[in-house]
Write a protein that holds these residues in place. Structure first.
Motif, PDB file in Angstrom:
ATOM      1  N   ASN A  32       9.371   4.348   9.896  1.00 45.18           N
ATOM      2  CA  ASN A  32       9.938   4.692   8.592  1.00 45.18           C
ATOM      3  C   ASN A  32       8.844   4.848   7.539  1.00 45.18           C
ATOM      4  N   MET A  33       7.903   3.920   7.520  1.00 48.36           N
ATOM      5  CA  MET A  33       6.797   3.997   6.554  1.00 48.36           C
ATOM      6  C   MET A  33       5.982   5.269   6.746  1.00 48.36           C
ATOM      7  N   ALA A  34       5.626   5.537   8.001  1.00 47.74           N
ATOM      8  CA  ALA A  34       4.798   6.715   8.287  1.00 47.74           C
ATOM      9  C   ALA A  34       5.536   7.998   7.917  1.00 47.74           C
ATOM     10  N   LYS A  35       6.820   8.066   8.253  1.00 53.25           N
ATOM     11  CA  LYS A  35       7.617   9.270   7.969  1.00 53.25           C
ATOM     12  C   LYS A  35       7.759   9.502   6.476  1.00 53.25           C
ATOM     13  N   GLN A  36       8.081   8.466   5.729  1.00 50.15           N
ATOM     14  CA  GLN A  36       8.274   8.625   4.289  1.00 50.15           C
ATOM     15  C   GLN A  36       6.969   8.996   3.584  1.00 50.15           C
ATOM     16  N   LEU A  37       5.872   8.395   3.994  1.00 47.92           N
ATOM     17  CA  LEU A  37       4.580   8.719   3.375  1.00 47.92           C
ATOM     18  C   LEU A  37       4.153  10.144   3.700  1.00 47.92           C
ATOM     19  N   LEU A  38       4.411  10.571   4.932  1.00 48.51           N
ATOM     20  CA  LEU A  38       4.083  11.946   5.319  1.00 48.51           C
ATOM     21  C   LEU A  38       4.849  12.943   4.456  1.00 48.51           C
ATOM     22  N   ILE A  39       6.154  12.705   4.286  1.00 51.43           N
ATOM     23  CA  ILE A  39       6.979  13.597   3.469  1.00 51.43           C
ATOM     24  C   ILE A  39       6.517  13.582   2.020  1.00 51.43           C
ATOM     25  N   LEU A  40       6.195  12.406   1.505  1.00 49.08           N
ATOM     26  CA  LEU A  40       5.744  12.286   0.114  1.00 49.08           C
ATOM     27  C   LEU A  40       4.459  13.071  -0.127  1.00 49.08           C
ATOM     28  N   VAL A  41       3.512  12.949   0.785  1.00 52.62           N
ATOM     29  CA  VAL A  41       2.244  13.679   0.642  1.00 52.62           C
ATOM     30  C   VAL A  41       2.483  15.183   0.695  1.00 52.62           C
ATOM     31  N   GLU A  42       3.337  15.619   1.620  1.00 56.67           N
ATOM     32  CA  GLU A  42       3.635  17.055   1.740  1.00 56.67           C
ATOM     33  C   GLU A  42       4.318  17.590   0.481  1.00 56.67           C
ATOM     34  N   ILE A  43       5.263  16.826  -0.060  1.00 54.55           N
ATOM     35  CA  ILE A  43       5.952  17.256  -1.280  1.00 54.55           C
ATOM     36  C   ILE A  43       4.974  17.291  -2.446  1.00 54.55           C
ATOM     37  N   ALA A  44       4.037  16.350  -2.495  1.00 57.67           N
ATOM     38  CA  ALA A  44       3.035  16.348  -3.559  1.00 57.67           C
ATOM     39  C   ALA A  44       2.200  17.624  -3.511  1.00 57.67           C
ATOM     40  N   ILE A  45       1.828  18.056  -2.296  1.00 55.94           N
ATOM     41  CA  ILE A  45       1.052  19.288  -2.135  1.00 55.94           C
ATOM     42  C   ILE A  45       1.879  20.503  -2.549  1.00 55.94           C
ATOM     43  N   ILE A  98       0.842  -1.205   0.000  1.00 61.02           N
ATOM     44  CA  ILE A  98       0.000   0.000   0.000  1.00 61.02           C
ATOM     45  C   ILE A  98       0.877   1.254   0.000  1.00 61.02           C
ATOM     46  N   SER A  99       1.911   1.234   0.837  1.00 59.67           N
ATOM     47  CA  SER A  99       2.806   2.393   0.918  1.00 59.67           C
ATOM     48  C   SER A  99       3.515   2.648  -0.404  1.00 59.67           C
ATOM     49  N   LEU A 100       3.993   1.582  -1.039  1.00 59.15           N
ATOM     50  CA  LEU A 100       4.697   1.737  -2.311  1.00 59.15           C
ATOM     51  C   LEU A 100       3.758   2.182  -3.428  1.00 59.15           C
ATOM     52  N   ALA A 101       2.501   1.717  -3.384  1.00 60.67           N
ATOM     53  CA  ALA A 101       1.527   2.144  -4.393  1.00 60.67           C
ATOM     54  C   ALA A 101       1.297   3.653  -4.302  1.00 60.67           C
ATOM     55  N   VAL A 102       1.102   4.144  -3.067  1.00 56.93           N
ATOM     56  CA  VAL A 102       0.913   5.586  -2.864  1.00 56.93           C
ATOM     57  C   VAL A 102       2.179   6.345  -3.240  1.00 56.93           C
ATOM     58  N   ALA A 103       3.315   5.815  -2.829  1.00 56.77           N
ATOM     59  CA  ALA A 103       4.592   6.481  -3.086  1.00 56.77           C
ATOM     60  C   ALA A 103       4.883   6.571  -4.582  1.00 56.77           C
ATOM     61  N   CYS A 104       4.604   5.506  -5.309  1.00 59.45           N
ATOM     62  CA  CYS A 104       4.874   5.509  -6.758  1.00 59.45           C
ATOM     63  C   CYS A 104       3.949   6.473  -7.494  1.00 59.45           C
ATOM     64  N   LEU A 105       2.714   6.580  -7.042  1.00 55.73           N
ATOM     65  CA  LEU A 105       1.790   7.544  -7.653  1.00 55.73           C
ATOM     66  C   LEU A 105       2.286   8.973  -7.436  1.00 55.73           C
ATOM     67  N   ILE A 106       2.717   9.262  -6.215  1.00 54.47           N
ATOM     68  CA  ILE A 106       3.241  10.601  -5.914  1.00 54.47           C
ATOM     69  C   ILE A 106       4.527  10.851  -6.696  1.00 54.47           C
ATOM     70  N   TRP A 107       5.398   9.842  -6.766  1.00 59.23           N
ATOM     71  CA  TRP A 107       6.644   9.985  -7.533  1.00 59.23           C
ATOM     72  C   TRP A 107       6.341  10.282  -8.999  1.00 59.23           C
ATOM     73  N   LEU A 108       5.342   9.591  -9.551  1.00 53.58           N
ATOM     74  CA  LEU A 108       4.969   9.822 -10.947  1.00 53.58           C
ATOM     75  C   LEU A 108       4.441  11.240 -11.142  1.00 53.58           C
ATOM     76  N   TRP A 109       3.619  11.710 -10.194  1.00 54.69           N
ATOM     77  CA  TRP A 109       3.070  13.065 -10.277  1.00 54.69           C
ATOM     78  C   TRP A 109       4.185  14.108 -10.223  1.00 54.69           C
ATOM     79  N   VAL A 110       5.099  13.955  -9.276  1.00 54.06           N
ATOM     80  CA  VAL A 110       6.195  14.919  -9.128  1.00 54.06           C
ATOM     81  C   VAL A 110       7.094  14.896 -10.364  1.00 54.06           C
TER      82      VAL A 110
END
Length: 309
Positions: free
Chosen positions: A267-280, A35-47
């Motif tokens: 680690n999962m929570a921290k990385q996802l939080l940063i990813l969401v913030e960077i996406a915004i 789940i974390s990687l799915a969200v992370a890859c979507l954000i990575w693709l957007w950025v």
């Protein structure tokens, strides 16, 4: 392994900092990791998409001699999300994935500062503005009095901004060396190194705030200052926020297990939080580059209308 041997093994695990081997990590945390990687890859693709489009806009609307500076400054978003995804895939190198993007940011902000100076007219305009304006330093830190001194303000601002990438690169290199040779020692000296990083950030914040307060009124409608503000948000995301999360994590008591749940979930929570913030942040960055383009005005030195006030 018997239950007694297992309990003995657990006792020797540094529960707070232990990360299980990758094979066990991928097996034990298959669902949350997927789940974390799915969200992370979507954000990575957007950025990544935003980064490519912003590069095209920069080339279209920016003077040729300034194109590379803006492109370098905007790479910080792409670099940050890439290392976040890597930290999810390889939690054992998550520390490196925290340190490296911060160093990259420090150098990117220096490049953007140099671009910003040229965009507002160069040192002649800035020095003339400092001589005609009276700016009251914030009372938060006595060191800001040096930054806001009229006679040496520009020198102090240069030093305040330039010291961040230089000093943090040195400190980060020391951290990486310690982490490479002795991970336990790295976590032991975390609070010793922390004040040096915080002081550098505080000095940088004072210098950049002085610069924006002084130069900002020259171009009230120019989106360049909004872009600079977004980069300041990246600073908060990459370092102060991470430091606060680490301090909170270290103050909490966890039950120790061989699976390493505390560190893995942290680690999962921290990385996802940063990813969401960077996406915004990239949403607003893309908006500023698509809907608000700076007008190219001739730089006329101290004859700028701001000095006639």
């Amino acid at each position: 392994m018997t239950s007694n041997e297992s309990s003995v093994a657990v006792e020797y695990i540094d529960c707070r900092n232990y990360v299980p081997p990758l094979t066990f990590y991928y097996k034990a945390y298959a669902l949350p990791l997927s789940i974390s990687l799915a969200v992370a890859c979507l954000i990575w693709l957007w950025v990544t998409i935003v980064f490519v489009r912003v590069i095209r806009l920069i080339r279209k609307h920016t003077e040729k001699n300034q194109v590379m500076a803006l492109i370098i400054a905007n790479t910080v978003y792409f670099v940050l999300v890439t290392f976040n995804v890597l930290a999810l895939l390889l939690p054992s190198v998550a520390v490196i994935c925290d340190i490296v993007p911060f160093v990259v940011f420090c150098w990117c902000i220096l490049v953007f500062f140099r671009y910003l100076k040229l965009e507002v007219g160069g040192d002649t305009v800035i020095m003339g503005l400092y001589e005609t304006k009276e700016i009251i330093p914030p009372t938060v830190c006595p060191c800001f009095r040096f930054i806001y001194n009229k006679k040496r303000q520009l020198t102090a601002i240069r030093f305040g901004i330039m010291q961040l990438p230089v000093w943090c690169s040195v400190v980060s290199s020391i951290q990486l060396l310690i982490f490479t040779f002795n991970k336990d020692l790295f976590f032991d000296v975390f609070y010793i190194i922390l004040p040096f990083i915080i002081l550098s950030i505080v000095f940088y914040v004072g210098a950049s705030a002085s610069f924006i307060k002084t130069v900002g009124p020259l171009f009230p409608g120019n989106p360049i200052f909004k872009r600079f503000f977004l980069l300041q948000l990246v600073l908060i995301i990459t370092k102060p926020q991470v430091i606060i999360l680490e301090i909170i994590y270290n103050l909490i008591t966890f039950e120790c297990t061989e699976a390493g749940e505390p560190k893995v979930y942290m680690n999962m929570a921290k990385q996802l939080l940063i990813l969401v913030e960077i996406a915004i942040v990239t949403v607003f960055s893309y908006k500023f580059y698509t809907t608000e383009q700076p007008t190219r005005e001739e730089k006329v030195g101290t004859k700028n209308p701001a000095f006639e006030m």
